[in-house]
Design an enzyme around this catalytic site. Structure first.
Site, PDB file in Angstrom:
ATOM      1  CB  CYS A  77      -0.916  -0.009   1.226  1.00  9.20           C
ATOM      2  SG  CYS A  77      -1.913   1.486   1.387  1.00  9.20           S
ATOM      3  CG  ASN A 201      -6.360  -2.578  -6.210  1.00  8.47           C
ATOM      4  OD1 ASN A 201      -7.056  -2.414  -5.225  1.00  8.47           O
ATOM      5  ND2 ASN A 201      -5.237  -3.289  -6.164  1.00  8.47           N
ATOM      6  CB  CYS A 228      -5.368   3.391  -4.477  1.00  8.55           C
ATOM      7  SG  CYS A 228      -4.448   1.831  -4.532  1.00  8.55           S
TER       8      CYS A 228
END
Length: 327
Positions: A77, A201, A228
Site C-alpha cells: 500500500c 484494483n 490509492c
C-alpha cells in the site's frame, strides 16, 4: 487489553497504525483480520481504509503489513507505506530506511515538502510485473496493454499491471468518469467472475496535460477510496508507456483526496516508481478491546493533532483542479 494506535492518512487514504515494535502485543493473523474488520468499520468511532501493523524485521529496518477494511491482507500500500515510513523514521530516528513488505523490501525516505510545510515522504513502488499470471488475470495471453476486454466493455481499453498489487487501468474522458461504468466493472471483477479469481484494483484515469493526470480508484477489499498509492503509481507508469508523460520526469497525480508526485524509472527492461506525498498524523488513541469480540472496543483516550489543518490547504488546491476537469 489496551492497544495504542495512531490515525493517519496519505492523500486522505486513511489508516489506523498499530506499533508492534514498541508494544508487547502478541497478535495472530486472525486477530489482525478481526481488528481490521472491527476498527475500520465506518460506523464505529474510528473507521479507516485499513490497519498498518509495523513490526520487527529480520532483514530490514522494520516490517509493514496492511490489512484492508474487509480483513484481507494487501501485498502493499503506497499511501500506507508513506505513513508507516514516517512513523518508523521518527521512531528509529532515521531519514531513510528499508521496510519489508509482503512481496518486496522497499526504500522510504523523507522528501521535500509537496505543499507548504506538509510532512512528505518518498517511497519506492516495485516490483513492476506485466505478466497476467502475476495478478492473476485469466486471459489466453501473456500481457494486457491498452486493449479491449469484451467481457468488461465493448469500448474501453485496459492495461493490467501488478506493482505488486494487481491493477486494471483505463484512460477515459470525464464523461466516463462521471458515469456508473467504473462502479459496475469494479463490482463485477471483485465479485464472482472468470477473469480475476482474487479481485483487482480498478482505476479510471483522465489525462489532464503533460505532467498531470487524475486517477479514481476502486480498491479491492475497500471500494472507492480517496486515493490509492499503488494505483497512482501504476497509472503514472501506464501514462508513460502510452507516451502521454515522460519517464524520469515528475508527474502530478490528482485524486479526490489530494495530489502526489510520481517519477517512473526504467532500468534495462525493469521499472520502478517513486511515490512522493503527504504522511499526515490525525490523532493518537488508546482503546480497550477484547480480541474475541473486537467490535465492542471502547476509546479510553484520544489526543488530536493539528496537522490536518495544513493538509486541507493542499486538499482545496487539488479539489479546484479536479473540479475544473470533471465539472
Amino acid at each position: 487489553m489496551k492497544i495504542q494506535l495512531k490515525k493517519c492518512h496519505g492523500s486522505n487514504n486513511d489508516f489506523i497504525l498499530i506499533d508492534e515494535i514498541s508494544n508487547s502485543y502478541d497478535f495472530t493473523d486472525k486477530d489482525r483480520e478481526n481488528l481490521a474488520i472491527a476498527l475500520c468499520d465506518r460506523n464505529s468511532r474510528l473507521g479507516a481504509d485499513g490497519i498498518l501493523f509495523v513490526m520487527f524485521s529480520d532483514i530490514c529496518d522494520a516490517k509493514m503489513r496492511i490489512f484492508n477494511a474487509d480483513g484481507s491482507e494487501a501485498s502493499m500500500c503506497g499511501n500506507g507505506l508513506r505513513c508507516a515510513g514516517r512513523y518508523l523514521c521518527e521512531l528509529l530516528q532515521k531519514d531513510e530506511l528499508i521496510v519489508e513488505t509482503l512481496k518486496a523490501n522497499l526504500k522510504v525516505q523523507k522528501a521535500e515538502y509537496i505543499y507548504n510545510q506538509i510532512p512528505t515522504y518518498q517511497v519506492e513502488i516495485s516490483p513492476v510485473l506485466f505478466q497476467l499470471d502475476q495478478l492473476p488475470m485469466m486471459l489466453p495471453k501473456e500481457k494486457l496493454f491498452n486493449e479491449k476486454v469484451t467481457e468488461l466493455s465493448q469500448d474501453l481499453l485496459f492495461s493490467a499491471v501488478a506493482v505488486p498489487n494487481p491493477h486494471l487501468i483505463s484512460f477515459v474522458d470525464e464523461t466516463i468518469i462521471r458515469s456508473n461504468i467504473q462502479k459496475t466493472i469494479s463490482e463485477y471483477v471483485n465479485g464472482p467472475n472468470d477473469l480475476f479469481p482474487n479481485g483487482v484494483n480498478v482505476s479510471f484515469v483522465k489525462f489532464i496535460q503533460e505532467g498531470r493526470i487524475y486517477v479514481r480508484t476502486f480498491e479491492r477489499g475497500v471500494g472507492f477510496t480517496n486515493a490509492c498509492g499503488t494505483a497512482m503509481s501504476a497509472s503514472s507508469l501506464v501514462s508513460c508507456l502510452l507516451h502521454l508523460n515522460e519517464i524520469e520526469e515528475e508527474i502530478e497525480v490528482f485524486t479526490n483526496g489530494g495530489k502526489v508526485r510520481c517519477i517512473v524509472h526504467k532500468m534495462n527492461d525493469d521499472y520502478k516508481i517513486d511515490l512522493i506525498g503527504n504522511a499526515t498524523f490525525l490523532y493518537e488513541a488508546e482503546i480497550e478491546v477484547e480480541l474475541y469480540t473486537p467490535e465492542d472496543f471502547s476509546i479510553v483516550a484520544k489526543t488530536e493533532s493539528l496537522e490536518q489543518n495544513e493538509y486541507e490547504q493542499l486538499e482545496r488546491h487539488a479539489k479546484e483542479v479536479v473540479d475544473s476537469i470533471l465539472f
